[in-house]
Motif scaffolding. Structure first.
Motif, PDB file in Angstrom:
ATOM      1  N   THR A 172      -5.221  -6.186   8.646  1.00 33.69           N
ATOM      2  CA  THR A 172      -6.255  -7.167   9.004  1.00 33.69           C
ATOM      3  C   THR A 172      -7.648  -6.564   8.924  1.00 33.69           C
ATOM      4  O   THR A 172      -8.623  -7.282   8.715  1.00 33.69           O
ATOM      5  CB  THR A 172      -6.006  -7.702  10.421  1.00 33.69           C
ATOM      6  N   GLU A 173      -7.755  -5.250   9.097  1.00 35.84           N
ATOM      7  CA  GLU A 173      -9.053  -4.587   9.004  1.00 35.84           C
ATOM      8  C   GLU A 173      -9.220  -3.843   7.686  1.00 35.84           C
ATOM      9  O   GLU A 173     -10.217  -3.160   7.486  1.00 35.84           O
ATOM     10  CB  GLU A 173      -9.241  -3.653  10.196  1.00 35.84           C
ATOM     11  N   ARG A 174      -8.216  -3.943   6.817  1.00 32.22           N
ATOM     12  CA  ARG A 174      -8.303  -3.448   5.436  1.00 32.22           C
ATOM     13  C   ARG A 174      -8.553  -1.942   5.351  1.00 32.22           C
ATOM     14  O   ARG A 174      -9.464  -1.475   4.629  1.00 32.22           O
ATOM     15  CB  ARG A 174      -9.348  -4.227   4.637  1.00 32.22           C
ATOM     16  N   TYR A 175      -7.728  -1.179   6.086  1.00 31.32           N
ATOM     17  CA  TYR A 175      -7.787   0.265   5.916  1.00 31.32           C
ATOM     18  C   TYR A 175      -6.436   0.878   6.236  1.00 31.32           C
ATOM     19  O   TYR A 175      -5.581   0.265   6.893  1.00 31.32           O
ATOM     20  CB  TYR A 175      -8.885   0.904   6.786  1.00 31.32           C
ATOM     21  N   SER A 176      -6.264   2.091   5.731  1.00 26.58           N
ATOM     22  CA  SER A 176      -5.071   2.872   6.015  1.00 26.58           C
ATOM     23  C   SER A 176      -5.479   4.318   6.239  1.00 26.58           C
ATOM     24  O   SER A 176      -6.475   4.793   5.654  1.00 26.58           O
ATOM     25  CB  SER A 176      -4.081   2.793   4.843  1.00 26.58           C
ATOM     26  N   LEU A 177      -4.734   5.003   7.090  1.00 21.37           N
ATOM     27  CA  LEU A 177      -5.003   6.399   7.407  1.00 21.37           C
ATOM     28  C   LEU A 177      -3.745   7.229   7.152  1.00 21.37           C
ATOM     29  O   LEU A 177      -2.634   6.797   7.458  1.00 21.37           O
ATOM     30  CB  LEU A 177      -5.411   6.547   8.877  1.00 21.37           C
ATOM     31  N   LEU A 178      -3.956   8.403   6.587  1.00 19.53           N
ATOM     32  CA  LEU A 178      -2.869   9.366   6.403  1.00 19.53           C
ATOM     33  C   LEU A 178      -3.204  10.589   7.249  1.00 19.53           C
ATOM     34  O   LEU A 178      -4.274  11.176   7.109  1.00 19.53           O
ATOM     35  CB  LEU A 178      -2.744   9.755   4.933  1.00 19.53           C
ATOM     36  N   TYR A 179      -2.269  10.940   8.142  1.00 24.07           N
ATOM     37  CA  TYR A 179      -2.449  12.097   9.008  1.00 24.07           C
ATOM     38  C   TYR A 179      -1.570  13.251   8.525  1.00 24.07           C
ATOM     39  O   TYR A 179      -0.387  13.049   8.269  1.00 24.07           O
ATOM     40  CB  TYR A 179      -2.040  11.775  10.448  1.00 24.07           C
ATOM     41  N   ILE A 180      -2.176  14.411   8.429  1.00 24.84           N
ATOM     42  CA  ILE A 180      -1.420  15.612   8.109  1.00 24.84           C
ATOM     43  C   ILE A 180      -1.591  16.569   9.282  1.00 24.84           C
ATOM     44  O   ILE A 180      -2.725  16.955   9.606  1.00 24.84           O
ATOM     45  CB  ILE A 180      -1.916  16.282   6.811  1.00 24.84           C
ATOM     46  N   SER A 181      -0.500  16.943   9.909  1.00 27.24           N
ATOM     47  CA  SER A 181      -0.589  17.865  11.036  1.00 27.24           C
ATOM     48  C   SER A 181      -0.050  19.234  10.620  1.00 27.24           C
ATOM     49  O   SER A 181       0.793  19.342   9.725  1.00 27.24           O
ATOM     50  CB  SER A 181       0.190  17.329  12.233  1.00 27.24           C
ATOM     51  N   SER A 182      -0.569  20.255  11.285  1.00 31.81           N
ATOM     52  CA  SER A 182      -0.128  21.643  11.035  1.00 31.81           C
ATOM     53  C   SER A 182      -0.057  21.928   9.536  1.00 31.81           C
ATOM     54  O   SER A 182       0.997  22.307   9.003  1.00 31.81           O
ATOM     55  CB  SER A 182       1.232  21.893  11.688  1.00 31.81           C
TER      56      SER A 182
ATOM     57  N   THR B 150      -0.797   5.069   8.959  1.00 33.26           N
ATOM     58  CA  THR B 150      -1.016   3.799   9.652  1.00 33.26           C
ATOM     59  C   THR B 150      -1.837   2.906   8.751  1.00 33.26           C
ATOM     60  O   THR B 150      -2.854   3.344   8.212  1.00 33.26           O
ATOM     61  CB  THR B 150      -1.779   4.008  10.965  1.00 33.26           C
ATOM     62  N   THR B 151      -1.383   1.655   8.588  1.00 33.81           N
ATOM     63  CA  THR B 151      -2.163   0.662   7.859  1.00 33.81           C
ATOM     64  C   THR B 151      -2.476  -0.500   8.792  1.00 33.81           C
ATOM     65  O   THR B 151      -1.569  -1.057   9.419  1.00 33.81           O
ATOM     66  CB  THR B 151      -1.400   0.136   6.630  1.00 33.81           C
ATOM     67  N   VAL B 152      -3.761  -0.810   8.900  1.00 35.62           N
ATOM     68  CA  VAL B 152      -4.209  -1.980   9.659  1.00 35.62           C
ATOM     69  C   VAL B 152      -4.679  -2.999   8.622  1.00 35.62           C
ATOM     70  O   VAL B 152      -5.831  -2.997   8.199  1.00 35.62           O
ATOM     71  CB  VAL B 152      -5.317  -1.613  10.657  1.00 35.62           C
TER      72      VAL B 152
ATOM     73  N   LEU C 236       0.865  -1.167   0.000  1.00 34.23           N
ATOM     74  CA  LEU C 236       0.000   0.000   0.000  1.00 34.23           C
ATOM     75  C   LEU C 236       0.901   1.216   0.000  1.00 34.23           C
ATOM     76  O   LEU C 236       1.886   1.274   0.745  1.00 34.23           O
ATOM     77  CB  LEU C 236      -0.926   0.018   1.225  1.00 34.23           C
ATOM     78  N   GLN C 237       0.590   2.158  -0.847  1.00 37.23           N
ATOM     79  CA  GLN C 237       1.363   3.392  -0.907  1.00 37.23           C
ATOM     80  C   GLN C 237       0.417   4.581  -0.874  1.00 37.23           C
ATOM     81  O   GLN C 237      -0.704   4.512  -1.394  1.00 37.23           O
ATOM     82  CB  GLN C 237       2.218   3.466  -2.179  1.00 37.23           C
TER      83      GLN C 237
ATOM     84  N   ASN D 270       5.903  10.048  -3.948  1.00 42.51           N
ATOM     85  CA  ASN D 270       5.759   8.997  -2.934  1.00 42.51           C
ATOM     86  C   ASN D 270       5.774   9.600  -1.536  1.00 42.51           C
ATOM     87  O   ASN D 270       6.697  10.345  -1.187  1.00 42.51           O
ATOM     88  CB  ASN D 270       6.910   7.996  -3.044  1.00 42.51           C
ATOM     89  N   LEU D 271       4.774   9.261  -0.745  1.00 43.91           N
ATOM     90  CA  LEU D 271       4.745   9.701   0.647  1.00 43.91           C
ATOM     91  C   LEU D 271       5.143   8.552   1.572  1.00 43.91           C
ATOM     92  O   LEU D 271       6.034   8.690   2.398  1.00 43.91           O
ATOM     93  CB  LEU D 271       3.357  10.223   1.019  1.00 43.91           C
ATOM     94  N   PHE D 272       4.442   7.445   1.439  1.00 39.53           N
ATOM     95  CA  PHE D 272       4.694   6.291   2.295  1.00 39.53           C
ATOM     96  C   PHE D 272       4.504   4.987   1.518  1.00 39.53           C
ATOM     97  O   PHE D 272       3.599   4.866   0.707  1.00 39.53           O
ATOM     98  CB  PHE D 272       3.743   6.265   3.503  1.00 39.53           C
ATOM     99  N   TYR D 273       5.395   4.045   1.816  1.00 39.89           N
ATOM    100  CA  TYR D 273       5.248   2.641   1.406  1.00 39.89           C
ATOM    101  C   TYR D 273       4.902   1.919   2.696  1.00 39.89           C
ATOM    102  O   TYR D 273       5.754   1.781   3.579  1.00 39.89           O
ATOM    103  CB  TYR D 273       6.543   2.137   0.800  1.00 39.89           C
ATOM    104  N   ILE D 274       3.624   1.501   2.844  1.00 38.37           N
ATOM    105  CA  ILE D 274       3.187   1.083   4.169  1.00 38.37           C
ATOM    106  C   ILE D 274       2.157  -0.047   4.093  1.00 38.37           C
ATOM    107  O   ILE D 274       0.968   0.188   4.340  1.00 38.37           O
ATOM    108  CB  ILE D 274       2.691   2.287   5.001  1.00 38.37           C
ATOM    109  N   PRO D 275       2.607  -1.267   3.751  1.00 34.02           N
ATOM    110  CA  PRO D 275       1.653  -2.380   3.712  1.00 34.02           C
ATOM    111  C   PRO D 275       1.080  -2.732   5.082  1.00 34.02           C
ATOM    112  O   PRO D 275       0.010  -3.332   5.174  1.00 34.02           O
ATOM    113  CB  PRO D 275       2.475  -3.538   3.151  1.00 34.02           C
TER     114      PRO D 275
END
Lengths: 108, 114
Positions: free
Chosen positions: A66-76, A62-64, A32-33, A45-50
Protein backbone atom coordinates in the motif's frame (compact mmCIF):
# COMPACT_ATOMS: atom_id res chain seq x y z
CA UNK A 1 5.74 1.78 -17.32
CA UNK A 2 6.57 1.65 -13.67
CA UNK A 3 9.57 3.22 -11.94
CA UNK A 4 11.66 1.16 -9.55
CA UNK A 5 14.24 2.91 -7.41
CA UNK A 6 16.75 1.20 -5.16
CA UNK A 7 18.85 2.73 -2.43
CA UNK A 8 21.61 3.01 -1.60
CA UNK A 9 23.37 2.42 -4.93
CA UNK A 10 26.56 1.35 -3.16
CA UNK A 11 27.15 -0.03 0.31
CA UNK A 12 30.36 -1.02 2.06
CA UNK A 13 30.11 -3.03 5.26
CA UNK A 14 32.45 -4.63 7.70
CA UNK A 15 31.84 -8.34 8.15
CA UNK A 16 29.29 -8.90 10.90
CA UNK A 17 27.41 -5.65 10.34
CA UNK A 18 23.70 -5.39 9.52
CA UNK A 19 22.18 -3.53 6.59
CA UNK A 20 18.88 -2.49 5.05
CA UNK A 21 18.31 -2.15 1.32
CA UNK A 22 15.27 -0.29 0.05
CA UNK A 23 13.14 -0.58 -3.09
CA UNK A 24 10.49 2.01 -3.97
CA UNK A 25 8.05 1.54 -6.83
CA UNK A 26 5.67 3.96 -8.45
CA UNK A 27 2.50 1.89 -8.94
CA UNK A 28 0.61 -1.17 -7.70
CA UNK A 29 2.39 -4.42 -8.50
CA UNK A 30 1.39 -8.07 -8.81
CA UNK A 31 4.74 -9.49 -7.75
CA UNK A 32 7.98 -8.34 -6.20
CA UNK A 33 11.17 -10.34 -6.02
CA UNK A 34 14.61 -9.75 -4.55
CA UNK A 35 17.63 -11.23 -6.30
CA UNK A 36 21.33 -11.49 -5.59
CA UNK A 37 23.50 -11.40 -8.70
CA UNK A 38 26.71 -13.33 -8.24
CA UNK A 39 30.03 -12.37 -9.90
CA UNK A 40 29.25 -14.70 -12.84
CA UNK A 41 26.00 -12.88 -13.56
CA UNK A 42 23.56 -15.48 -12.25
CA UNK A 43 20.48 -14.03 -10.61
CA UNK A 44 19.72 -15.97 -7.45
CA UNK A 45 16.17 -15.79 -6.10
CA UNK A 46 16.08 -14.50 -2.54
CA UNK A 47 12.43 -13.70 -1.92
CA UNK A 48 9.11 -13.75 -3.76
CA UNK A 49 7.30 -11.16 -1.69
CA UNK A 50 4.43 -9.14 -3.20
CA UNK A 51 3.36 -8.29 0.36
CA UNK A 52 4.13 -9.16 3.96
CA UNK A 53 7.31 -10.34 5.64
CA UNK A 54 9.50 -13.38 5.02
CA UNK A 55 12.69 -14.63 6.59
CA UNK A 56 15.34 -17.00 5.34
CA UNK A 57 18.30 -17.42 7.65
CA UNK A 58 20.17 -14.13 7.98
CA UNK A 59 18.02 -12.49 5.33
CA UNK A 60 14.53 -11.13 5.67
CA UNK A 61 12.28 -8.97 3.54
CA UNK A 62 9.21 -6.85 4.05
CA UNK A 63 6.93 -5.42 1.37
CA UNK A 64 4.35 -2.78 2.22
CA UNK A 65 2.36 -2.81 -1.01
CA UNK A 66 0.00 0.00 0.00
CA UNK A 67 2.97 2.32 0.54
CA UNK A 68 4.85 0.99 -2.51
CA UNK A 69 8.13 -0.07 -0.97
CA UNK A 70 10.06 -3.15 0.03
CA UNK A 71 13.01 -3.63 2.36
CA UNK A 72 15.68 -6.32 2.38
CA UNK A 73 17.50 -6.88 5.67
CA UNK A 74 20.87 -8.57 5.86
CA UNK A 75 22.07 -9.41 9.35
CA UNK A 76 25.55 -10.48 10.44
CA UNK A 77 26.88 -9.90 6.92
CA UNK A 78 29.51 -12.21 5.46
CA UNK A 79 31.97 -11.67 2.62
CA UNK A 80 29.93 -14.10 0.52
CA UNK A 81 27.01 -11.63 0.69
CA UNK A 82 28.96 -9.29 -1.60
CA UNK A 83 27.47 -8.64 -5.01
CA UNK A 84 24.59 -6.73 -6.51
CA UNK A 85 21.08 -6.95 -5.07
CA UNK A 86 18.17 -6.29 -7.39
CA UNK A 87 14.55 -5.60 -6.68
CA UNK A 88 12.16 -6.43 -9.52
CA UNK A 89 8.43 -5.88 -9.78
CA UNK A 90 5.75 -7.28 -12.05
CA UNK A 91 3.22 -4.78 -13.29
CA UNK A 92 0.05 -5.77 -15.14
CA UNK A 93 0.81 -9.49 -14.78
CA UNK A 94 3.54 -9.60 -17.36
CA UNK A 95 7.17 -8.56 -17.41
CA UNK A 96 9.61 -7.57 -14.71
CA UNK A 97 10.81 -4.05 -14.18
CA UNK A 98 14.16 -4.04 -12.43
CA UNK A 99 15.71 -1.41 -10.24
CA UNK A 100 19.29 -0.36 -10.89
CA UNK A 101 20.58 -2.43 -7.99
CA UNK A 102 22.54 -1.99 -4.77
CA UNK A 103 26.18 -3.01 -4.99
CA UNK A 104 27.25 -4.48 -1.65
CA UNK A 105 30.85 -5.00 -0.64
CA UNK A 106 31.43 -6.82 2.65
CA UNK A 107 34.99 -6.49 3.90
CA UNK A 108 36.64 -9.07 6.18
CA UNK B 1 19.37 -30.14 -12.93
CA UNK B 2 15.85 -28.82 -13.24
CA UNK B 3 16.68 -25.11 -13.43
CA UNK B 4 16.62 -22.80 -16.44
CA UNK B 5 19.51 -23.52 -18.80
CA UNK B 6 20.99 -21.33 -21.51
CA UNK B 7 23.43 -22.07 -24.31
CA UNK B 8 25.99 -21.01 -25.16
CA UNK B 9 27.28 -19.36 -22.00
CA UNK B 10 29.63 -17.13 -23.96
CA UNK B 11 29.63 -16.01 -27.57
CA UNK B 12 32.19 -13.86 -29.34
CA UNK B 13 31.31 -12.78 -32.84
CA UNK B 14 32.31 -10.24 -35.42
CA UNK B 15 30.11 -7.30 -36.31
CA UNK B 16 27.64 -8.21 -39.02
CA UNK B 17 27.39 -11.89 -38.14
CA UNK B 18 24.20 -13.61 -36.98
CA UNK B 19 23.98 -15.31 -33.60
CA UNK B 20 21.38 -17.57 -31.97
CA UNK B 21 20.90 -18.31 -28.29
CA UNK B 22 18.85 -21.07 -26.74
CA UNK B 23 16.91 -21.17 -23.48
CA UNK B 24 15.40 -24.26 -21.87
CA UNK B 25 12.92 -23.26 -19.15
CA UNK B 26 11.95 -25.21 -16.07
CA UNK B 27 9.74 -28.08 -17.12
CA UNK B 28 6.01 -27.21 -17.20
CA UNK B 29 6.63 -23.48 -16.84
CA UNK B 30 4.39 -21.94 -19.44
CA UNK B 31 5.87 -18.45 -19.39
CA UNK B 32 9.31 -17.67 -20.78
CA UNK B 33 11.01 -14.28 -20.76
CA UNK B 34 14.10 -12.76 -22.39
CA UNK B 35 16.03 -9.86 -20.82
CA UNK B 36 19.19 -7.99 -21.70
CA UNK B 37 21.66 -6.64 -19.17
CA UNK B 38 24.49 -4.23 -19.90
CA UNK B 39 27.32 -3.46 -17.52
CA UNK B 40 26.26 -1.66 -14.37
CA UNK B 41 22.55 -1.78 -15.19
CA UNK B 42 19.60 -3.90 -14.16
CA UNK B 43 18.16 -6.35 -16.68
CA UNK B 44 15.76 -4.89 -19.25
CA UNK B 45 12.79 -6.76 -20.66
CA UNK B 46 12.96 -7.84 -24.30
CA UNK B 47 10.04 -10.21 -24.88
CA UNK B 48 7.96 -12.95 -23.35
CA UNK B 49 5.96 -16.02 -24.34
CA UNK B 50 2.98 -17.76 -22.88
CA UNK B 51 3.34 -21.29 -24.22
CA UNK B 52 4.19 -20.77 -27.90
CA UNK B 53 2.55 -17.35 -28.23
CA UNK B 54 4.78 -14.28 -28.13
CA UNK B 55 2.68 -11.83 -26.13
CA UNK B 56 4.82 -8.73 -25.91
CA UNK B 57 7.97 -7.27 -27.42
CA UNK B 58 9.92 -4.34 -26.05
CA UNK B 59 10.88 -1.38 -28.19
CA UNK B 60 14.46 -2.51 -27.45
CA UNK B 61 13.81 -5.46 -29.74
CA UNK B 62 14.69 -4.00 -33.12
CA UNK B 63 13.83 -5.80 -36.36
CA UNK B 64 17.24 -7.47 -36.21
CA UNK B 65 16.05 -9.46 -33.22
CA UNK B 66 13.66 -12.38 -33.40
CA UNK B 67 12.53 -14.86 -30.78
CA UNK B 68 10.62 -18.10 -31.09
CA UNK B 69 9.18 -20.77 -28.85
CA UNK B 70 7.82 -23.18 -31.44
CA UNK B 71 6.48 -25.97 -29.25
CA UNK B 72 6.00 -24.07 -26.06
CA UNK B 73 9.13 -25.56 -24.52
CA UNK B 74 12.58 -24.18 -25.38
CA UNK B 75 13.06 -20.77 -26.95
CA UNK B 76 15.63 -19.24 -29.29
CA UNK B 77 16.70 -15.62 -29.61
CA UNK B 78 18.39 -14.67 -32.88
CA UNK B 79 20.25 -11.44 -33.57
CA UNK B 80 20.96 -10.70 -37.22
CA UNK B 81 23.72 -8.41 -38.46
CA UNK B 82 25.13 -7.93 -34.97
CA UNK B 83 26.40 -4.52 -33.90
CA UNK B 84 28.85 -3.62 -31.15
CA UNK B 85 25.95 -2.17 -29.17
CA UNK B 86 24.43 -5.64 -28.96
CA UNK B 87 27.23 -6.70 -26.60
CA UNK B 88 25.49 -7.61 -23.34
CA UNK B 89 24.36 -10.45 -21.12
CA UNK B 90 21.18 -12.07 -22.44
CA UNK B 91 19.09 -13.60 -19.67
CA UNK B 92 16.22 -16.02 -19.89
CA UNK B 93 13.66 -16.64 -17.16
CA UNK B 94 10.59 -18.80 -16.76
CA UNK B 95 7.56 -18.82 -14.49
CA UNK B 96 4.81 -21.30 -13.86
CA UNK B 97 1.71 -19.29 -14.69
CA UNK B 98 0.07 -15.89 -14.71
CA UNK B 99 -1.31 -16.24 -11.21
CA UNK B 100 1.90 -17.51 -9.65
CA UNK B 101 4.58 -15.71 -11.57
CA UNK B 102 7.77 -16.09 -9.53
CA UNK B 103 10.48 -15.91 -12.16
CA UNK B 104 13.58 -18.11 -12.18
CA UNK B 105 16.58 -17.06 -14.23
CA UNK B 106 19.12 -18.99 -16.23
CA UNK B 107 22.88 -18.32 -16.06
CA UNK B 108 22.77 -16.06 -19.11
CA UNK B 109 24.63 -15.86 -22.41
CA UNK B 110 27.34 -13.23 -22.56
CA UNK B 111 27.65 -11.81 -26.08
CA UNK B 112 30.70 -9.87 -27.22
CA UNK B 113 30.58 -8.27 -30.66
CA UNK B 114 33.99 -7.28 -32.00
Amino acid sequence: GIQVEQSPPDLILQEGANSTLRCNFSDSVNNLQWFHQNPWGQLINLFYIPSGTKQNGRLSATTVATERYSLLYISSSQTTDSGVYFCAVVYNFNKFYFGSGTKLNVKP
Amino acid sequence: DTGVSQNPRHKITKRGQNVTFRCDPISEHNRLYWYRQTLGQGPEFLTYFQNEAQLEKSRLLSDRFSAERPKGSFSTLEIQRTEQGDSAMYLCASSLSVSYNEQFFGPGTRLTVL
